[in-house]
Design an enzyme around this catalytic site. Sequence first.
Site, PDB file in Angstrom:
ATOM      1  N   HIS B  50     -55.921   2.497 -29.724  1.00  0.00           N
ATOM      2  CA  HIS B  50     -57.128   1.778 -29.367  1.00  0.00           C
ATOM      3  C   HIS B  50     -56.814   0.359 -28.908  1.00  0.00           C
ATOM      4  CE1 HIS B  50     -61.456   1.206 -29.395  1.00  0.00           C
ATOM      5  NE2 HIS B  50     -61.286   0.056 -29.993  1.00  0.00           N
ATOM      6  N   GLU B  72     -56.231   8.546 -27.452  1.00  0.00           N
ATOM      7  CA  GLU B  72     -57.182   8.350 -28.528  1.00  0.00           C
ATOM      8  C   GLU B  72     -57.991   9.610 -28.793  1.00  0.00           C
ATOM      9  OE1 GLU B  72     -60.042   4.818 -29.412  1.00  0.00           O
ATOM     10  OE2 GLU B  72     -59.254   4.666 -27.379  1.00  0.00           O
ATOM     11  N   ASN B 413     -22.076  11.164 -28.913  1.00  0.00           N
ATOM     12  CA  ASN B 413     -20.862  11.954 -29.145  1.00  0.00           C
ATOM     13  C   ASN B 413     -21.002  12.825 -30.371  1.00  0.00           C
ATOM     14  OD1 ASN B 413     -19.280  11.341 -27.050  1.00  0.00           O
ATOM     15  ND2 ASN B 413     -17.859  10.013 -28.151  1.00  0.00           N
TER      16      ASN B 413
END
Lengths: 142, 685
Positions: B50, B72, B413
Site C-alpha cells: 500500500h 494489494e 558455486n
Amino acid sequence: MNEKQYVVFTLDNEEYAIDIVKVYEINRLIEFRIFEFPKVPKYIEGIINLRGEVVPIVNIRKKINIQCESLEKGSRILIVNIKGKLIGILVDSVSEVIHLNNSEICEPCEEMKNKYDFITSIGRKDNRVIFILDLQKVLNVE
Amino acid sequence: MDKQNFDEIYLNLFLEETKEQIQNMEEKFLMFEQGNHEQDIVNEIFRLAHSIKGSAAVMEYETMAQLSHNIENLLDKIRDKKIIADNEVMDVLFECIDLLKNMHATIKLGNIPNIDISHILSKINAIIFSAEREKKSKCDNTNHDVDDDKTLDQEELELTEEEKILCEDVEFDLYTYKIRIMLDENSQMKCIKGFMLIRNLSSICNIIKCDPPDFEKLSDNEFDGIINVIATSKENYESVNKKIHTISEIKDIYIKKVREKGKKDQQIENKRIIKNKKSVENSTHLKKDSTIRIDTIKIDKLLNLVGEFIVDKETLNQLALELKEKYKHEPLINKFLNLIPHLSYIGSELQEAVMSTRMLSLDNVFNRFPRMVRDLSKRCGKSLEFTIEGKETEVDKEIIEELVDPLTHIIRNAIDHGLEYPQERRVSGKCETGTLKLSGRHEGNNVVIEIEDDGRGIDSSKIRKKLLDKGFCTEDKINFLTEKDIIKYIFEPGFSTTDEVNDISGRGVGLDVVKSNIGQLNGIIDIQTKVGKGTKFIIKLPLTLAIVKALLVKEEDYTFAIPVSSIIETLRIKGEEINNSIHKINEVEMFKWRDELIPLIRMNNYFQTNSMQEQNKLFIVVVGYSEKKVALVVERLLNEREIVIKSMSDFIGKNKLFGNVEGISGISILGDGGFAYILDLVHII
C-alpha cells in the site's frame, strides 16, 4: 579545435612536451624533501608530502634511459594527473607553454615508434624539435 | 533552493524508501513461503504494498502504482484466506517483486518506468478469478470459527455501503460484528426480550446500529422478532455469542465478524481523510529506531578532518613531552600541558565515533542471498536449507560493497557444484535437503565470514588430474605438493573442474577474481574440505581502520610502522642471549621465543637497506596473527602512536608504478612531515 597547448620541459638539453591538461602543478625540487622508498625500481626517486598527499617522484631520465647526472638544484618537479593519481616527474627545467596546431605536429618514423613508443608525435616550431610524450606509456600506469 | 533541488530531494527520498520497502517485501514473502503465515507478516506485506502504491502515485509513476495496486488485491485475498498461497501464487508474487525492482532501477537512472505489465496483471487476475469462481460454487459462507450456530449466506451478513461508512471510524483494536437475532415467533414479550438483549449486549459492545432502533416504543404486534445489530467490541466471538444466549427463546443467531481486530491500520476502499491520517500515524509508530540518512561524502569529509586532527594531536603530545622536560617548573607551561591529555582523549573518542558511523551490519550484504539461493536452488533442481548467522556483525562500509561479488560467487558455486542432487544425497545416506550456512563474526581485529555446505567436498585427485591435463603443473612438481596446496589451485585463473559451462559457473574465471577481491581488502581466503562431507570457505578481513595505533621502528633512514594489534611482544636481547636464541638452519634463521621456534626476519635484509647491525644488542618485535608468528629484527624502537593510514594500492602492485613491493601496505604521514611505511604482515609472515 586543431590547436592544443603543451607544457615544454627539458631533459639533457632536449625538449619534450606533454598535454597541458595533464599537468597539475610545477614545483621546485629544493622545496621538497624526497623520502626514499624501499625495494622500488631505480627510476623511482621516492615520495614527497604534497600538502598532505603522498606523491611518488619519478626520475624520468632513468626511466627512458637518458644519461643521468645527479639532481641539479634547479630541477623542477612536474606534477601530473594521470587517471586521478598524482605523480611527480623530475625534469631539468620547465620552459614554457606553447600552442601547436596540426600542421606543426608530425608522426615519428618507424624506428622511433618501435624503440620509443612513448613518443606519440614530434612537434616542430621555429626550427625546434619537441618530442611529445604519452605519459601513461612512460610511467606504465594502467 | 530552486525547484530543481526540491524535485531531486523528493526523488531521492522516494528511491530510498521504496528500495527498502521492496527489499522488506521480498524478505517477508520468503518468510511467508517458508510457512510463516502469521497475521502480522501478512498485514505487514499489505502495508508495504500500500505504501509503495501511494508513493508511486504521488510521484506519478502510473505503472508502478498500478502494479502495486494489483499486488494489494492479491494480498487481500490471501489475507482473507480466499486464496491459498501455493507455488504458482508465490512465483507470481516474486515476479512482481522483480518487476518492481526493475522499475526502481529505471527510475534511478532517470527514466520513466513504462514496462509492460499486462502479462503479470493477467496472471494475477487469473488467480483471483479462479479462486472466486471456486468459492461461489461451494456455497461456503463461514468467516468465523465457531460452528455452533447456523450461518447465513455471505452476502446477507455483509455490511451495506451505508453501514460501511458508519463503521469507518471504528478504532482499530475492536472487532466489528454484524448480528442478526431471530426471536421465537411465539414467545411472549418479544419487545422486552429485545430490549434486554440490547442492554446485555451493550455491556460488552458498542452498538453502532440497531434495527429496530427503539424497543420501548415498539409493540409486540409490530415486531417480527428479528433484530439486526452492528456492534463493535474488544471481546471475541464466543463472548458475544454467550451474551446473546442470556436471553431465552431465541430461535436463531447469526453473527458475522465483518472486521478483524487489527493491530495495524486496516485498509478500506473508501478513502476518507481521517482514515488516512490514522494510517500515517501508525506507520510512523512502526519505525523501530531513529535514524537519519547521511551522504557518504559528508562522512568521508569528517573522517579526513579527524585524520588530520589525529596527526596534529600526536605532534602536540610529542611537544608536550619535550616541553615538560624543559620547563617542568613553569606553572603556566604546566597548565597548558594539563590540557593535552584531555585533548588526546577527545581525539580518540572522536575518531572511534566517526569510524563507527561508517560501520554497517553484514546484513546489508547477506540480505540479498535468501532470494538468490531460493531461485538458484530451484533452477538447479537442488533442495537446500539456507541459514544466516551473525548478520548483525558490523563492518566498514567499503568492505560491505566489495564483499557482494566474492560471496555471490562462492554461494553460487556451492549450490551449483558443491551440493548434490537429492537422489545422489539419498544414495550416500545424507538427508535429501542439503544445508548451506553463511555466517559472520568478529575475531580479534578481524571479520571472519564463513560459507559452509554439506555437499560433495572438493576432490583433490580430480584437481591433480586437471592440473596435469591443463598443463598447470608438471608431474614431478605435483608430487611435492601437499593436498592443501593442490586444493589451493582452484584459485588460479582459468581453472575449473566442470566440463560444461553454464551461465552460473564453469568458465573458470570466478575464484581467482574472488581471491584478488579479498586480497584487495587485505584479507585472506582459506578452504577446508572433505570429500563426501562438505566444504567450508573462510574469509578473514581486517577491520580496516584508517587510523591505527602503531609502533614506530627505525631502520637506517626509514621509519616503519607496525600495527599494535599484530604485536605480540617486543624484546631486547644482548650478548650471550643472542647466540642462544638465534639458530640457523640452512640459510633460514629461527628465533627461540618462549617455547617455540619461530622464523626470524631481519628488517635490513628484507628491505635491502644498508644499515649496520650492532652485534651486541638486538631489538626484536614478535608479530603475528592466529597461529603464525615471526620475529622481526629492527635497528631501533621509536615510540607508539596513532597514525593515519594512506593506502598505496594505487602504486604498489604488479604492473603498477612501483611494481610489487612486498612488505609495505600503506604509508602514514608523520607530524614532522616525514613518512612511516606500514608493514604488510600478511606478506611478511
